[in-house]
Scaffold this active site. Sequence first.
Site, short mmCIF file in Angstrom:
data_model
loop_
_atom_site.label_atom_id
_atom_site.label_comp_id
_atom_site.label_asym_id
_atom_site.label_seq_id
_atom_site.Cartn_x
_atom_site.Cartn_y
_atom_site.Cartn_z
N THR A 1 25.00 4.35 36.18
CA THR A 1 25.25 5.46 37.08
C THR A 1 26.71 5.41 37.54
OG1 THR A 1 22.96 5.37 37.84
CG2 THR A 1 24.52 6.53 39.23
N GLU A 2 27.32 6.58 37.71
CA GLU A 2 28.72 6.69 38.15
C GLU A 2 29.71 6.16 37.12
OE1 GLU A 2 29.34 8.47 40.75
OE2 GLU A 2 27.25 8.59 41.37
N GLU B 1 23.76 15.91 27.97
CA GLU B 1 24.08 14.79 28.85
C GLU B 1 22.83 14.20 29.47
OE1 GLU B 1 26.10 13.88 33.10
OE2 GLU B 1 27.04 15.47 31.93
N SER C 1 18.97 15.14 39.27
CA SER C 1 18.57 14.97 40.67
C SER C 1 19.83 15.03 41.52
CB SER C 1 17.82 13.66 40.87
OG SER C 1 18.55 12.57 40.35
N ASP D 1 27.01 18.52 38.43
CA ASP D 1 27.29 18.09 37.06
C ASP D 1 26.93 19.18 36.06
OD1 ASP D 1 28.12 15.70 38.10
OD2 ASP D 1 26.33 14.58 37.51
N LYS E 1 22.07 19.74 30.40
CA LYS E 1 21.80 18.62 31.32
C LYS E 1 20.33 18.77 31.67
CE LYS E 1 22.97 15.49 34.58
NZ LYS E 1 23.56 14.16 34.33
N LYS F 1 29.97 10.14 33.17
CA LYS F 1 29.48 10.90 32.01
C LYS F 1 29.90 12.37 32.06
CE LYS F 1 25.14 10.15 32.58
NZ LYS F 1 25.37 9.40 33.86
N THR F 2 29.69 13.00 33.21
CA THR F 2 30.00 14.43 33.31
C THR F 2 31.49 14.67 33.22
OG1 THR F 2 28.04 14.79 34.67
CG2 THR F 2 29.72 16.50 34.70
#
Length: 229
Positions: free
Chosen positions: A12-13, A117, A42, A55, A38, A16-17
């Site tokens: 996470t973080e 994604e 959440s 995102d 996507k 990716k986006t």
Amino acid sequence: MTAAFFVTGTDTEAGKTTIAAGLLHAARLAGLSTAAAKPVASGCEMSADGLRNSDALALLGECTLPLRYDEVNPFAFEPAIAPHLAAREAAVELSVAALAEPVRQILALQAQFSLVEGAGGWRVPLAGRESLSDLAVRLELPVILVVGVRLGCINHALLTAEAIERDGLRLAGWVANIVDPATSRLKENLGTLTERLSAPCLGRVPHLSEACPAEVARYLDIGPLIPTC
């Protein structure tokens, strides 16, 4: 000519986006039509049009095909928690089959460059024993790995690459996204990643004060992703 890829991250973080939007922008600059999905997100915010995820909106903004938000992000949840937990709280069955159908509809549009994604890392849970990685397997998409460069990233990157290949998918390329510019021995870490990952490096993106798609695209090379014929 069409090319489609699943974008995952080391964690996470990892960015990716940021990288996915940059890749889409680079494809647009190369004159390619673009589309993105996507499938589950959440941490969405309520708007006049319903739940919206930043995102997914970023990806939609780099699509040349006229897509609706709900086509790009069919499963949107408000709590900023793991998708399978958010879906459970909303009484939604978050299965691979449910996610695969809307993504296939995006891919069927035959954009010249399409990205799907994921959420979090490679083994993000869905319903039952399924994981988001199973969606990439179901769609048979080659994978782009976004490495969030910080302490511990080498282990995360190598384990993720091994899992991707063990699942029978091709690692098409990876991007070094330098999320922590103060990473000790940064140059050496990047060198080790280049040595150990079998796929081509598509770029090294520095820590940017404004990581807009156009700026990120300057550091990316989509050449290895594009079929020559």
